[in-house]
Design a protein around this motif. Sequence first.
Motif, PDB file in Angstrom:
ATOM      1  N   SER A  24       0.799  -1.217   0.000  1.00 53.25           N
ATOM      2  CA  SER A  24       0.000   0.000   0.000  1.00 53.25           C
ATOM      3  C   SER A  24       0.834   1.271   0.000  1.00 53.25           C
ATOM      4  O   SER A  24       0.289   2.365  -0.069  1.00 53.25           O
ATOM      5  CB  SER A  24      -0.958   0.017   1.195  1.00 53.25           C
ATOM      6  OG  SER A  24      -0.241   0.034   2.405  1.00 53.25           O
ATOM      7  N   GLY A  70      -9.178  -3.140  -2.143  1.00 54.19           N
ATOM      8  CA  GLY A  70     -10.245  -2.769  -1.233  1.00 54.19           C
ATOM      9  C   GLY A  70      -9.864  -2.933   0.219  1.00 54.19           C
ATOM     10  O   GLY A  70     -10.384  -2.226   1.096  1.00 54.19           O
ATOM     11  N   TYR A 126      -7.239   0.209   0.837  1.00 57.92           N
ATOM     12  CA  TYR A 126      -7.825   1.542   0.832  1.00 57.92           C
ATOM     13  C   TYR A 126      -9.316   1.456   0.555  1.00 57.92           C
ATOM     14  O   TYR A 126      -9.753   0.645  -0.269  1.00 57.92           O
ATOM     15  CB  TYR A 126      -7.169   2.414  -0.256  1.00 57.92           C
ATOM     16  CG  TYR A 126      -5.725   2.713  -0.007  1.00 57.92           C
ATOM     17  CD1 TYR A 126      -5.340   3.701   0.898  1.00 57.92           C
ATOM     18  CD2 TYR A 126      -4.721   2.003  -0.670  1.00 57.92           C
ATOM     19  CE1 TYR A 126      -4.003   3.983   1.130  1.00 57.92           C
ATOM     20  CE2 TYR A 126      -3.383   2.276  -0.446  1.00 57.92           C
ATOM     21  CZ  TYR A 126      -3.038   3.267   0.459  1.00 57.92           C
ATOM     22  OH  TYR A 126      -1.705   3.538   0.689  1.00 57.92           O
ATOM     23  N   ASP A 127     -10.078   2.304   1.208  1.00 62.11           N
ATOM     24  CA  ASP A 127     -11.517   2.341   0.982  1.00 62.11           C
ATOM     25  C   ASP A 127     -11.832   2.890  -0.404  1.00 62.11           C
ATOM     26  O   ASP A 127     -11.195   3.841  -0.869  1.00 62.11           O
ATOM     27  CB  ASP A 127     -12.207   3.221   2.030  1.00 62.11           C
ATOM     28  CG  ASP A 127     -12.152   2.613   3.418  1.00 62.11           C
ATOM     29  OD1 ASP A 127     -12.024   1.370   3.515  1.00 62.11           O
ATOM     30  OD2 ASP A 127     -12.233   3.381   4.396  1.00 62.11           O
ATOM     31  N   LYS A 128     -12.801   2.300  -1.016  1.00 60.17           N
ATOM     32  CA  LYS A 128     -13.296   2.813  -2.293  1.00 60.17           C
ATOM     33  C   LYS A 128     -14.059   4.107  -2.052  1.00 60.17           C
ATOM     34  O   LYS A 128     -14.867   4.211  -1.140  1.00 60.17           O
ATOM     35  CB  LYS A 128     -14.204   1.769  -2.943  1.00 60.17           C
ATOM     36  CG  LYS A 128     -14.818   2.206  -4.266  1.00 60.17           C
ATOM     37  CD  LYS A 128     -15.712   1.099  -4.812  1.00 60.17           C
ATOM     38  CE  LYS A 128     -16.402   1.528  -6.089  1.00 60.17           C
ATOM     39  NZ  LYS A 128     -17.295   0.459  -6.613  1.00 60.17           N
ATOM     40  N   ASP A 129     -13.821   5.093  -2.881  1.00 61.51           N
ATOM     41  CA  ASP A 129     -14.483   6.392  -2.749  1.00 61.51           C
ATOM     42  C   ASP A 129     -14.780   6.922  -4.141  1.00 61.51           C
ATOM     43  O   ASP A 129     -13.884   7.401  -4.841  1.00 61.51           O
ATOM     44  CB  ASP A 129     -13.595   7.364  -1.979  1.00 61.51           C
ATOM     45  CG  ASP A 129     -14.312   8.673  -1.644  1.00 61.51           C
ATOM     46  OD1 ASP A 129     -15.337   8.973  -2.284  1.00 61.51           O
ATOM     47  OD2 ASP A 129     -13.827   9.390  -0.740  1.00 61.51           O
ATOM     48  N   ASP A 177      -4.893   6.539  -4.246  1.00 62.68           N
ATOM     49  CA  ASP A 177      -5.214   5.341  -3.477  1.00 62.68           C
ATOM     50  C   ASP A 177      -6.406   4.573  -4.028  1.00 62.68           C
ATOM     51  O   ASP A 177      -6.828   3.574  -3.446  1.00 62.68           O
ATOM     52  CB  ASP A 177      -5.437   5.678  -2.007  1.00 62.68           C
ATOM     53  CG  ASP A 177      -6.611   6.616  -1.773  1.00 62.68           C
ATOM     54  OD1 ASP A 177      -7.295   6.993  -2.751  1.00 62.68           O
ATOM     55  OD2 ASP A 177      -6.845   6.981  -0.607  1.00 62.68           O
ATOM     56  N   GLN A 178      -6.935   5.001  -5.144  1.00 60.45           N
ATOM     57  CA  GLN A 178      -8.038   4.301  -5.791  1.00 60.45           C
ATOM     58  C   GLN A 178      -7.547   3.372  -6.901  1.00 60.45           C
ATOM     59  O   GLN A 178      -8.339   2.734  -7.592  1.00 60.45           O
ATOM     60  CB  GLN A 178      -9.043   5.304  -6.362  1.00 60.45           C
ATOM     61  CG  GLN A 178      -9.649   6.232  -5.305  1.00 60.45           C
ATOM     62  CD  GLN A 178     -10.455   5.476  -4.261  1.00 60.45           C
ATOM     63  OE1 GLN A 178     -11.508   4.908  -4.564  1.00 60.45           O
ATOM     64  NE2 GLN A 178      -9.949   5.457  -3.027  1.00 60.45           N
ATOM     65  N   HIS A 230     -10.691   0.015  -7.995  1.00 59.82           N
ATOM     66  CA  HIS A 230     -11.493  -0.772  -7.050  1.00 59.82           C
ATOM     67  C   HIS A 230     -12.558  -1.619  -7.740  1.00 59.82           C
ATOM     68  O   HIS A 230     -13.054  -2.586  -7.156  1.00 59.82           O
ATOM     69  CB  HIS A 230     -12.168   0.155  -6.039  1.00 59.82           C
ATOM     70  CG  HIS A 230     -11.273   0.612  -4.935  1.00 59.82           C
ATOM     71  ND1 HIS A 230     -11.055  -0.105  -3.791  1.00 59.82           N
ATOM     72  CD2 HIS A 230     -10.521   1.732  -4.808  1.00 59.82           C
ATOM     73  CE1 HIS A 230     -10.228   0.541  -2.994  1.00 59.82           C
ATOM     74  NE2 HIS A 230      -9.880   1.667  -3.577  1.00 59.82           N
TER      75      HIS A 230
END
Length: 349
Positions: free
Chosen positions: A68, A112, A115-118, A126-127, A192
């Motif tokens: 990451s 996923g 990092y959180d999906k946004d 970070d996507q 993601h």
Amino acid sequence: SMVSTQSTGTTLSFYSSFHQYGPMRIFAILAIVALAHAETNWSQIYGLKRLLKNLDGIYATCNMVLFSEMVDYETAEKRCENFDIGMGGDSKGNLATVNDGDKNQDIKTLLGMAYDKDNDRKWDADQWVWAGLRKVKNNSGKISTEYDANDWNWADGQTPSDFHRWLPKMPDQRTKKIKGERYYQNQMRINHNGRWDDTFKYKVHPYACDYQGKYILSANHKTWHDAKADCEHAGLTLAKVRNAAEVAEMMSAAEYFLGPRDPDVRVFHKTNWLWLGGNDLDEEGVWKWTDGSDMEEFDGMKWRHPNPDNAEYIGDVGQDVISFSKWGEFDDSFDTKRKRPFACQCPGT
């Protein structure tokens, strides 16, 4: 579903930080893959996350690791080349080969976890995650935006198959000139949703590498029985070390996962040893691995002198399980009295 390339069953993980890069912390995230055409086994994914929760951000799978840390493409490529545990000889590692739907699901799941999906930040660093596909032909003159698999190669040398997951109208093969240098979108990243995009090498993203090793280590300090259960909850087994090559690999894994030996602590300090699956719980002196196979002596196998001694002077039970030191020695130890880190085994290895 996600499928292992190393076995027909569920797979596991293994990863390590790169100590050659100094004190920099390198992060990775793991996932597990289920049987072909089966639903994702989320209980085993959660089991793996629990297994690795104290590794200070260091995680992996038996087939793929996702780091990451945000780096540019060339740095990611070099890091993966140096991720060579289990490769043997002078072989180098490589950025991940995502050449089928199952591997594409793997890397999507890993991202996923990292990092959180946004959706409001869908183009942020970070996507996306770097993978190993790069364009190697027709990179000058009038560049076509139509995807031709023959112009691209995976980092391991494979030519892409018919499988791909490009975003609509991608690759668009844009160019950009910065301080007199022309840049091309010759690198591939995955988001993601598992969709692909071509982009510039100076962008920074997490990155995924292929992996060929046998082991995943946990920094959680557990009794031997609890370590065995934790491996099994993640779809794994306590590890076997059966020859000199596996001794060397386990020593490397221990340094990568758990850090080097601390010369300032006593020899039998809990941080210097980790649990393996060897035991003589069923019959004294008859050593087995947890799958029932024989634990056999091999050339170069080093016991911590004078072990195995089945010492009972510390309590009312003998030493019936095997621990392994960061410097490659075996020792028989107490299955309920000691708590140590432990190693799990990749299926099919």
